[in-house]
Design a protein around this motif. Structure first.
Motif, PDB file in Angstrom:
ATOM      1  N   ALA A 148       0.813  -1.215   0.000  1.00 46.23           N
ATOM      2  CA  ALA A 148       0.000   0.000   0.000  1.00 46.23           C
ATOM      3  C   ALA A 148       0.846   1.265   0.000  1.00 46.23           C
ATOM      4  CB  ALA A 148      -0.924  -0.003   1.209  1.00 46.23           C
ATOM      5  N   LEU A 157      -4.462   5.908  -1.760  1.00 44.72           N
ATOM      6  CA  LEU A 157      -4.891   5.619  -0.395  1.00 44.72           C
ATOM      7  C   LEU A 157      -4.725   6.813   0.529  1.00 44.72           C
ATOM      8  CD1 LEU A 157      -3.461   2.004  -0.046  1.00 44.72           C
ATOM      9  CD2 LEU A 157      -5.875   2.655  -0.212  1.00 44.72           C
ATOM     10  N   THR A 213      -8.403  -1.570   3.277  1.00 43.82           N
ATOM     11  CA  THR A 213      -7.482  -1.137   2.228  1.00 43.82           C
ATOM     12  C   THR A 213      -8.056  -1.431   0.852  1.00 43.82           C
ATOM     13  OG1 THR A 213      -5.567  -1.503   3.665  1.00 43.82           O
ATOM     14  CG2 THR A 213      -5.150  -1.396   1.290  1.00 43.82           C
TER      15      THR A 213
END
Length: 263
Positions: A148, A157, A213
């Motif tokens: 991520a 994100l 996520t």
């Protein structure tokens, strides 16, 4: 906020349920009048509370409307409500005899600070019991975190930072609850879950820790992220004769409030 998928979560229901059973085995309540399950999820484990204490009024609370809907369908003997456990803890009102929380507090930021409020909802002589994962340093979590942080996912994100679970060592909970006047039993267990099927570790984490996520990613990036996450998880947890082994550390805490209440 992300949403939960009860069916995906229940893929490994037996493995997820075993810690709950072991937690309950250390709760010494004999004939409680009221039992509350904070973070009841799809209700399959809340049903065990009815079996353990058939004379009690059992209530299940969860912040996920999807989970509560599933729970109401599968376990009609229990009263289920959509509620944030933090609001419930601070609301006051009638105290309960047994307060249980299974694999939920890790989603509550600074949940150590919430313990006094939770104990405040327990009657003198009552019990607080909870279980949280303690495996956040394992590849099942660190691989997702590292991926991520890479381009192009990090920028996407950053706009909608996903919720990240966290917990403490058993000694931290023991000290905190002893300081509040409870008799405390705290321990940890590492299970070796043997999983089967295609990308079973991905199936496991996508139902819990990785779900925020995955849902935070835009549609054009999610398939690419999932494919790479699966590849890295396969390398970290290879298929062996008998299946894929997922070591999973769990932390258990049972606190008994004295008959005179808290110190």
């Amino acid at each position: 906020m992300h949403s939960w998928d009860p069916d995906r979560y229940l893929t490994y229901a037996d493995e997820r349920g075993r810690p709950f059973v072991e937690l309950l085995s250390r709760v010494g309540a004999q004939e409680p009048a009221t039992v509350v399950d904070l973070g009841c999820g799809p209700g399959n484990l809340t049903a065990l509370l009815v079996e353990r204490w058939p004379g009690a009024g059992v209530v299940g609370l969860d912040s996920s409307a999807e989970m509560v809907a599933q729970a109401q369908e599968t376990t009609p003997a229990v009263e289920f409500r959509v509620a944030d456990l933090r609001d419930w803890a601070h609301a006051g009102g009638e105290r309960v005899d047994v307060l249980v929380s299974n694999a939920t507090l890790q989603w509550v930021p600074d949940h150590l600070d919430l313990l006094p409020a939770l104990l405040g909802r327990v009657r003198p002589g009552g019990w607080l019991a909870f279980q949280v994962p303690g495996n956040f340093g394992e590849p099942s979590h660190t691989i997702r975190t590292d991926l991520a942080a890479e381009a192009p996912y990090a920028a996407a994100l950053a706009e909608h930072a996903p919720q990240v679970p966290a917990s403490h060592d058993p000694a931290v909970y023991l000290q905190a609850l002893q300081g509040l006047g409870c008799e405390v039993d705290a321990w940890e267990t590492t299970y070796l879950h043997v999983l089967h099927g295609e990308d079973p570790v991905f199936t496991w984490v996508s139902g819990t820790g990785a779900r925020p996520t995955l849902q935070a990613l835009p549609d054009d990036l999610r398939p690419r992220f999932e494919a790479e996450l699966k590849r890295r998880l396969r390398a970290a947890y290879p298929e062996r004769p008998g299946g894929v082994v997922l070591p999973f550390r769990r932390i258990f805490v049972v606190a008994h409030v004295g008959s005179d209440g808290l110190a």
